[in-house]
Design an enzyme around this catalytic site. Structure first.
Site, PDB file in Angstrom:
ATOM      1  N   HIS A 181     -27.303  -6.191 -88.863  1.00  0.00           N
ATOM      2  CA  HIS A 181     -27.049  -6.523 -87.462  1.00  0.00           C
ATOM      3  C   HIS A 181     -27.375  -7.987 -87.161  1.00  0.00           C
ATOM      4  O   HIS A 181     -26.647  -8.656 -86.413  1.00  0.00           O
ATOM      5  CB  HIS A 181     -27.875  -5.613 -86.551  1.00  0.00           C
ATOM      6  CG  HIS A 181     -27.344  -4.226 -86.465  1.00  0.00           C
ATOM      7  ND1 HIS A 181     -27.924  -3.250 -85.678  1.00  0.00           N
ATOM      8  CD2 HIS A 181     -26.268  -3.641 -87.048  1.00  0.00           C
ATOM      9  CE1 HIS A 181     -27.232  -2.134 -85.791  1.00  0.00           C
ATOM     10  NE2 HIS A 181     -26.218  -2.336 -86.615  1.00  0.00           N
ATOM     11  N   TYR A 210     -25.935  -2.449 -77.683  1.00  0.00           N
ATOM     12  CA  TYR A 210     -26.406  -1.083 -77.887  1.00  0.00           C
ATOM     13  C   TYR A 210     -25.978  -0.153 -76.761  1.00  0.00           C
ATOM     14  O   TYR A 210     -25.736   1.037 -76.987  1.00  0.00           O
ATOM     15  CB  TYR A 210     -27.930  -1.062 -78.053  1.00  0.00           C
ATOM     16  CG  TYR A 210     -28.362  -1.436 -79.451  1.00  0.00           C
ATOM     17  CD1 TYR A 210     -28.498  -0.470 -80.443  1.00  0.00           C
ATOM     18  CD2 TYR A 210     -28.604  -2.759 -79.787  1.00  0.00           C
ATOM     19  CE1 TYR A 210     -28.889  -0.811 -81.723  1.00  0.00           C
ATOM     20  CE2 TYR A 210     -28.988  -3.119 -81.062  1.00  0.00           C
ATOM     21  CZ  TYR A 210     -29.126  -2.138 -82.035  1.00  0.00           C
ATOM     22  OH  TYR A 210     -29.490  -2.475 -83.310  1.00  0.00           O
ATOM     23  N   GLU A 212     -34.963  -6.229 -84.676  1.00  0.00           N
ATOM     24  CA  GLU A 212     -33.990  -7.320 -84.749  1.00  0.00           C
ATOM     25  C   GLU A 212     -34.450  -8.554 -83.988  1.00  0.00           C
ATOM     26  O   GLU A 212     -34.271  -9.690 -84.467  1.00  0.00           O
ATOM     27  CB  GLU A 212     -32.634  -6.834 -84.226  1.00  0.00           C
ATOM     28  CG  GLU A 212     -31.940  -5.903 -85.189  1.00  0.00           C
ATOM     29  CD  GLU A 212     -30.856  -5.049 -84.568  1.00  0.00           C
ATOM     30  OE1 GLU A 212     -30.468  -4.046 -85.186  1.00  0.00           O
ATOM     31  OE2 GLU A 212     -30.403  -5.381 -83.458  1.00  0.00           O
ATOM     32  N   GLN A 249     -19.449 -11.297 -95.939  1.00  0.00           N
ATOM     33  CA  GLN A 249     -20.614 -11.776 -96.681  1.00  0.00           C
ATOM     34  C   GLN A 249     -20.203 -12.254 -98.072  1.00  0.00           C
ATOM     35  O   GLN A 249     -19.417 -11.588 -98.757  1.00  0.00           O
ATOM     36  CB  GLN A 249     -21.641 -10.646 -96.789  1.00  0.00           C
ATOM     37  CG  GLN A 249     -23.040 -11.104 -97.136  1.00  0.00           C
ATOM     38  CD  GLN A 249     -24.046  -9.973 -97.012  1.00  0.00           C
ATOM     39  OE1 GLN A 249     -23.699  -8.858 -96.665  1.00  0.00           O
ATOM     40  NE2 GLN A 249     -25.289 -10.272 -97.291  1.00  0.00           N
TER      41      GLN A 249
END
Length: 253
Positions: free
Chosen positions: A84, A94, A136, A205
């Protein structure tokens, strides 16, 4: 959560084991239809291959299975929160996810939204969301506090491209010319580029190839895809990006 609500969550475990991916596919389709801006966050190739729905289904199932012992999910929480942070997920996301996840459970399992089961899942989701948000936010703080560090997306410019047998190595430097953090290899970095054919910014990524801390240059490697599946970010980098072009990186974590 009350013992009754915990029992209700546990009662959905067999259904989640059998139909969890169908539920999460439905959830993503529902949410992204109503919030298309989130397509810039969620890699659409991973949606098409089912990678993201499978990952979410596994996480939801694990949470339901360990609802009485969330400490057993420590490794999963670490993995999820790191992912995240790479994607710059923020607390406001969220609420959106929770709304559509609850409606998806109601609609896929064919239970009234006002039922005790949905209330139980609402409480369970909020409990998990609070935990993830807390972890986070601490990760964002740690990333930004380290020398040369940052949180969220940072603009970089390509300063060199080297071609080898496997693909291309992109050397990049921060546009703001500020120092970069000291990162150990092996590591990986999330790169976000514009994908015109999708009309979206898309993240992916890639492994860091080398770090030149003294010159504030990082390099990441993009391999030529071996299959015919969609690889929009890799294809875009390999076929369109040149020295001088700009892209965004999130801090390795």
């Amino acid at each position: 959560m009350t013992p009754e609500h915990i029992q209700l969550i546990q009662s959905t475990v067999p259904v989640l084991r059998e139909h969890g991916v169908a539920l999460t596919r439905y959830f993503y389709a529902r949410m992204l239809k109503q919030h298309p801006e989130l397509k810039h966050i969620f890699n659409q190739d991973h949606q098409q291959t089912g990678r993201q729905p499978r990952a979410l289904a596994a996480a939801v199932l694990a949470y339901a299975e360990h609802i009485e012992h969330p400490e057993k999910l420590a490794k999963a929480v670490e993995r999820i929160t790191s992912t995240h942070v790479r994607l710059d997920i923020q607390p406001e996301h969220y609420a959106i996810v929770g709304e559509h996840l609850l409606h998806s459970i109601s609609e896929v399992l064919n239970v009234p939204f006002e039922s005790e089961l949905i209330l139980a899942w609402q409480q369970a989701y909020q409990q998990l969301a609070d935990l993830l948000i807390r972890v986070e936010q601490e990760k964002y703080h740690q990333l930004a506090a380290q020398p040369g560090g940052w949180a969220g997306w940072r603009e970089f410019k390509i300063v060199d491209i080297h071609t080898d047998d496997e693909g291309k190595i992109f050397s990049v430097a921060a546009v703001d010319t500020h120092p970069l953090p000291d990162i150990q290899i092996p590591s990986s970095v999330t790169v976000r580029v514009n994908v015109p054919e999708l009309g979206l910014k898309q993240p992916e990524q890639f492994p860091l190839h080398r770090i030149q801390a003294a010159s504030h240059v990082w390099a990441f490697k993009v391999k030529t895809p071996e299959d015919a599946a969609n690889h929009h970010v890799a294809d875009r980098l390999l076929n369109a990006y040149q020295v001088g072009d700009e892209l965004h990186l999130s801090a390795p974590i």
